[in-house]
Each structure stands twice: as structure tokens, then as C-alpha cells.
Design an enzyme around this catalytic site. Structure first.
Site, short mmCIF file in Angstrom:
data_model
loop_
_atom_site.label_atom_id
_atom_site.label_comp_id
_atom_site.label_asym_id
_atom_site.label_seq_id
_atom_site.Cartn_x
_atom_site.Cartn_y
_atom_site.Cartn_z
N ASN A 171 115.23 149.82 80.85
CA ASN A 171 116.33 149.07 81.47
C ASN A 171 117.63 149.59 80.90
OD1 ASN A 171 117.39 146.71 83.11
ND2 ASN A 171 118.27 146.28 81.10
N TYR A 175 126.24 144.88 78.43
CA TYR A 175 126.43 143.60 77.76
C TYR A 175 127.44 143.83 76.64
CZ TYR A 175 121.75 143.81 79.76
OH TYR A 175 120.68 144.05 80.58
N ARG A 176 128.45 143.01 76.59
CA ARG A 176 129.50 143.20 75.58
C ARG A 176 128.91 143.16 74.17
NH1 ARG A 176 131.44 137.06 76.53
NH2 ARG A 176 130.71 136.17 74.56
N TRP A 189 123.23 139.64 75.52
CA TRP A 189 122.48 139.65 76.78
C TRP A 189 122.08 138.21 77.14
CZ3 TRP A 189 119.64 143.98 74.02
CH2 TRP A 189 118.83 143.52 73.00
N GLU A 235 117.72 152.57 86.52
CA GLU A 235 119.15 152.75 86.81
C GLU A 235 119.53 154.22 86.89
OE1 GLU A 235 118.73 148.59 85.55
OE2 GLU A 235 117.96 150.49 84.73
N ASP A 286 136.96 136.59 79.28
CA ASP A 286 135.97 137.15 80.19
C ASP A 286 136.49 137.38 81.60
OD1 ASP A 286 133.26 138.05 80.66
OD2 ASP A 286 132.68 136.63 79.11
#
Length: 643
Positions: A171, A175-176, A189, A235, A286
Site C-alpha cells: 500500500n 499521511y502527515r 493513519w 498505486e 488541516d
């Protein structure tokens, strides 16, 4: 088009007149973000920015995909719809019945194309490993802090690699990562994400979880990490399809179970120990335009940092829209329209995600309507489709209007809308970042059926009143003084909707006010009222809509009002009020913390004001934060906010 590396993309942007090199020293702590915020809100998204003097050995690239043109350049297309058309063609080819040998032979070139998109692991080291950092430390990288109330500096464009420990499925997500020290970050996550599932699998096995993070390389990698792909689709297959060239991967040095693109600028290798105590991560300004609240997340331990020679550190900021992420979202909207049409909702003709809806909050779907109840069928299908499960407000329109013409669309929707029968409410999974939900990650949804109705869908007990061209605002305020402002400009366009600012002062206030307001004779013909906080400038419709969508839980915050029609005593008229004000424990029994809107602090704004002439960015642009500081905090609150 495949970019050889991030430097190749930067050069392409520069040749296209889409890049500004900033040679003046700019501090990665708040100042880079403030400059980028001003530029990203320029018409068309401004320019990409390369900060060459950051006090570190590496330049910082910002806003590289922050316009339609740059997003197309990143994906190597003239128009984003070109990708959708190609995907649609592939779906049709694959699903077409193969009746004879010639049909089957005709498939072979396409099958060869599929093979050419699959990622390939190559032997040896890649350019991303040309330099292996001695004593690896994140403090040597210009990780930016975006906003003053952020928990610290965050890596904002990390392409994060994990594998399922049971079947080895890769995967790649984004994610920050909050930096806590030279070798420690948080790993943000969410529970709905595939990497979180991998984490739970490692936890069940009692094993450490290898993780690899890349920064840079072909910009397609960054985009693909954000794409809403099915769990079993790699991906890097999508990346190979977009760049028309397979992604070459190399094994990590300290985490050899994982592979990363050979042309990445930086690779950060490490692990997460599922049995280790979590770390308190956040807040973070955000993409909703609000701070996401701090919470417990896994710890990521760095075991190696490698990079290519002369790498560039790519980053982004999110906050009050529009920002760069709006254009990344636009690419997803266009690219994934075809798969949704072909596999889930074949009646969909088009889809639109307005910037003010920050992706999940507001989605407009256009369908070819053939039967009664079709909008509800689409509603259920879309809310069950991947990341569309996070959608809060879904508007379904038909082919009688163009959904990108917001004025014509709204006129059409309200013309055919009975608020009592054509708005549907549900509950389900929500984005963890949605602060309006009473429970984190779970809240209300609303579908507005704005299609032309078949006879079976019309409730004969209701009648529509004519939309007034104006209402007496002063008369309303005289009766209801808590109303501080009304935007009635939509009435002039035959759109029976008001935006009403309210100064709340008691429990059940909006519910009671809704009844009182709609009972006034001047409200005849008004179908919908959007209630917002008194600090909102209701005359700024895009800003009002953004605030409203963020603060609404549709199932909890809607109030239907019905009364006898003034023109026909045998009929009813219906209207709806939607409460988009902020919620509190005292007046709304709201038990969660309510976050602040993301704005810069005054010292940073003043510093960038002084720097502006040296940046080469043209005419002075004031800070977008000033508008919201004045609206939200006021002068007295500004002082306390700084403290």
C-alpha cells in the site's frame, strides 16, 4: 509523460512560466507557509515556489501542483478529462464480449500495455540512495511548520509504503508525519486507511512493522498516493499508467522488505512497533480549514535517511481553501469519474466537488434520470463507494442543467425541491477530521434530490409558493434581534434560500429560531435557510458555504417546518433550516472540543509583509488570514489567541 525526477518536473514548470525561484532567506518555521498561502489564493492558484535559501542544505518546493495547468503538467496531459476518457476506453475494451479469434487477438497489444505499467524491482541501488546520511536526522531536512497552533513541524507530502504481513500486498498512501525528534515522528493513519489495517495485522502477529517514506521523484507518485484506489490495486500500477512508463523500484537499505522508487529525492526508512505506547500527535491546520485535534497515533522510528544528489524537499500546506490540495482533488474528481460510472453508478454523467466543500463535505452528481427513485439509488451507491462513504452533503441533479454553472444548477435544484420529501438523511462513517460529528468518525449525511420529479415522486398534499424577490430584513431583525445579518441576494435569481447569521445565546436556540422565522408572513416562498455564526460575513457566499458545510451534521442539525399554504388551505408548504453554527457543550450538548479556524499569527504576517518586495512575486498581496482573524477572533480575542 514520465518525469525522470523532481528536478525534471521543476525545470518543466520553469520553462512553462509556472515557477518562481525565491533566493531571499525564508524561514521554514511559519514563513514559507504564509507566503505559500498568499500565492495559492491568487487567481488560478498563483505559481509554484522554489525556496532556495532555507538555512538548510536543501531547497523547498511548494504549490507545485497548485493550479489546473500545473496539475495537468504533473500528469502529462492537456486536460484532466483526457485520463478519464482513456480509463473509460479501457473499461469498455475489457468488458466487451470477445466473440472470435480476431477480437481476442486485438486485445494483445492492450495486454502488453498493461504489463508495461506494472512496477518493476531492479537490482542494486537507485539514485535515491546515492547519499546515505551518516547519523540520520530529520533535523537536517527543512521540514516546515505551517501554522502557529500546529503541534510542531510536519512532513506534509510523505509517500508512505507499507505491506500486508500476511500476503505481501503493498500500500502506498499519504499521511502527515509530525516530527518529534531527529529520529521520531507520528504516523497519522486513520482507522479507515489500508496502512492502519496493516498496522493491526502486525499487532496481531506481535511483529514490528517496516515503513518507508519517499519525498519527491516523479510528481505522479505523490498524486497516486492520494488516489482512492481499491485496496488490492497497487498505486504504482496507477502511476505507471499515468506516466506511460513502469515505476522502477529498489529495495530499502535497512528495511529490505520494502521497495521504493529509484528516482525519489529522499527516502526515510524506519519501523512502527505496534506494541509500543502511542504518541500524542497534533493539532494540525488541516484541509478543512480548521485545526484537526490532537489524538493518539503510532510512533515511527527512523533507521535510515538516503537521498539523491542535489535533492529538493517537496512540501504543501493545507488550510482555508483554496489551496494546492483543491487541484489534487480536482484531478481525482475527473480521473475517477470513469470507474464510478463504469462499475458502480452507470447513470452518472458528471460529478463536481466544489472547493468550498473541501472534498467530502459537498459533492454534486449529475445523472441521466430514467425512473422514479433513481436519485436515491445513486445516493446509496455513492455512499457505499470507497472514500465516498465520507461524503456529508450529496446533491443529485439531472441532465437538464449544467452542474458546473452553480447559479443555473441551484435554480434548477430549488425549482424541483420539496424540502419535506426530497431531502434524505442517513448516518455512517465520516472523515475523522470532520469536527461537526458528535462522535469522531461517525455522523450524519444528507442527499438533496434536485432532479425533475416523476409523478410517482410528487406528494400532492404540498404546494410551492412563489419565490419573493426580496424580504424586509429590518422587520425580521425587529422581531428576532439575535439575527445579525441576512444574505438575500439569491432571491433575485429565483433561488428561495437565505443565509442567516445568528448570535446564539441559549440551548435549542436555532431550533426555536427556525420555527419563529418561518412563521413570519415575509418568509412565504422561502424553502431553505442556512444558519451560520454571527461572526460570518454572510455577504461572502463562498466563505459562508465553507463555514456552513464544516459545522453541519445534517441529521442532527436539520429542522423541517410545514404550514398551511397561504394560497390554498387544502395544501401545505414546507421549508428547512440547517444549523451551520459552531456547537458547544453548554448550548448544544456537544461533548467534543471545537477547533479553531487556521490562521497565521501577527508576527509572521508582519515579517512576510516586510519580505514581500524581495520575493519576486509581483504586486503586494495581504495575508488571507487577516480576513478570518477579524471575523472570528475580533480584536480582544486576537490578543488572547496570540498568548
Amino acid at each position: 509523460m514520465a518525469f525522470k525526477n523532481l528536478e525534471h518536473f521543476i525545470n518543466t514548470l520553469e520553462q512553462a512560466g509556472e515557477l518562481v525561484r525565491i533566493k531571499t532567506y525564508v524561514n521554514p518555521h511559519l514563513e514559507i507557509a504564509e507566503i505559500t498561502d498568499r500565492v495559492s489564493k491568487m487567481p488560478g492558484g498563483g505559481k509554484a515556489l522554489l525556496f532556495e535559501n532555507t538555512g538548510y542544505d536543501f531547497p523547498v518546493l511548494m504549490n507545485s501542483m497548485g493550479s489546473y495547468k500545473r496539475m495537468c503538467l504533473a500528469l502529462g496531459v492537456q486536460e484532466l478529462d483526457d485520463v478519464a476518457h482513456e480509463i473509460e476506453g479501457l473499461f469498455k475494451m475489457i468488458s466487451k464480449p470477445k466473440e472470435g479469434i480476431l477480437d481476442k487477438l486485438a486485445m494483445l497489444p492492450k495486454l502488453s500495455q498493461f504489463a508495461s505499467w506494472m512496477p518493476k524491482v531492479i537490482s542494486g541501488r537507485g539514485a535515491c540512495q546515492d547519499v546515505v546520511m551518516q547519523n540520520p536526522s530529520l533535523e537536517k531536512i527543512p521540514v516546515i511548520q505551517c501554522w502557529p497552533k500546529d503541534g510542531g513541524p510536519f512532513i506534509t507530502l510523505p509517500v508512505i509504503h507499507t505491506k500486508d504481513p500476511n500476503n505481501g500486498t503493498r500500500n502506498v498512501g499519504m499521511y502527515r508525519m509530525q516530527v518529534f525528534g531527529p529520529n521520531l515522528t507520528g504516523m497519522h493513519w486513520h482507522k479507515h486507511k489500508v496502512s492502519a489495517k496493516h498496522y493491526n495485522e502486525y499487532k496481531a502477529l506481535g511483529k514490528r512493522m517496516p515503513v518507508a517514506v519517499i519525498l519527491g521523484g516523479d510528481p505522479v507518485y505523490t498524486y497516486s498516493a492520494t488516489a482512492p484506489l481499491p485496496e488490492n490495486v497497487d498505486e504504482y500500477m496507477l502511476a505507471g499508467f499515468l506516466r506511460k512508463k513502469k515505476v522502477e523500484l529498489v529495495k530499502c537499505i535497512t528495511q529490505p522488505e520494502l521497495e521504493v522508487p529509484a528516482d525519489a529525492d529522499f527516502v526515510i526508512e524506519g519501523y512502527v512497533d505496534p506494541n509500543e505506547e502511542l504518541i500524542w500527535e497534533g493539532p494540525f491546520g488541516d484541509h478543512t480549514g480548521y485545526y484537526s485535534l490532537a489524538d493518539w497515533y503510532p510512533r515511527f522510528h527512523v533507521t535510515a535517511i538516503t537521498h539523491k544528489r542535489n535533492p529538493v524537499y517537496p512540501a504543501t500546506i493545507v488550510g482555508v481553501p483554496p489551496q494546492e490540495d483543491a487541484w489534487i482533488g480536482k484531478a481525482t474528481e475527473r480521473i475517477f469519474l470513469a470507474p464510478i460510472k463504469m462499475t458502480l453508478v452507470p447513470e452518472i454523467v458528471d460529478m463536481e466537488m466544489p472547493v468550498e466543500g473541501v472534498f467530502h463535505n459537498l459533492v454534486i452528481s449529475q445523472i441521466k434520470k430514467d425512473y422514479a427513485g433513481q436519485a436515491q439509488k445513486v445516493m446509496n451507491a455513492m455512499w457505499g463507494a470507497g472514500q465516498m462513504m465520507f461524503n456529508k452533503i450529496l446533491v443529485v441533479a439531472d441532465t437538464e442543467t449544467k452542474i458546473t454553472d452553480y447559479k443555473a444548477l441551484t435554480q434548477h435544484v430549488f425549482k424541483h425541491l420539496n424540502p419535506a420529501t426530497d431531502i434524505y438523511f442517513s448516518q455512517g462513517p465520516m472523515d475523522v477530521l470532520d469536527h461537526s460529528c458528535s462522535k469522531m468518525g461517525f455522523g450524519g449525511k444528507m442527499c438533496i434530490d434536485g432532479t425533475t420529479k416523476y409523478d410517482e415522486e410528487i406528494d400532492e398534499q404540498y404546494a410551492f409558493a412563489k419565490t419573493p424577490t426580496s424580504i424586509d430584513e429590518q422587520a425580521i431583525k425587529a422581531v428576532l434581534p439575535e439575527i445579525t445579518a441576512i444574505n438575500q441576494t439569491l432571491l433575485k435569481h429565483d433561488i428561495p434560500c437565505l443565509v442567516v447569521a445568528v448570535k446564539k445565546n441559549r440551548a435549542q436556540h436555532i431550533k426555536q429560531l427556525n420555527e419563529q422565522l418561518f412563521a413570519l408572513p415575509v418568509m412565504q416562498g422561502i424553502k431553505m435557510v442556512l444558519f451560520v455564526e454571527h461572526t460570518v460575513d454572510v455577504n461572502d457566499l463562498p466563505s459562508s458555504l465553507w463555514r456552513f458545510c464544516n459545522n453541519l451534521d445534517p441529521k442532527r442539525d436539520h429542522y423541517i417546518y410545514t404550514q398551511t399554504s397561504s394560497s390554498d388551505a387544502s395544501k401545505l408548504t414546507a421549508a428547512i433550516g440547517l444549523d451551520g453554527t459552531l456547537k458547544t457543550k453548554e448550548w448544544d450538548n456537544f461533548q467534543r472540543d471545537w477547533p479553531n479556524i487556521v490562521v497565521s499569527d501577527i508576527p509572521t504576517i508582519e515579517k512576510v509583509d516586510l519580505l514581500w518586495e524581495q520575493l519576486g512575486l509581483g504586486e503586494f498581496v495581504p495575508s488571507p488570514s487577516l480576513k478570518y482573524r477579524e471575523q472570528i477572533y475580533g480584536e480582544e480575542a486576537i490578543v488572547s489567541f496570540e498568548k
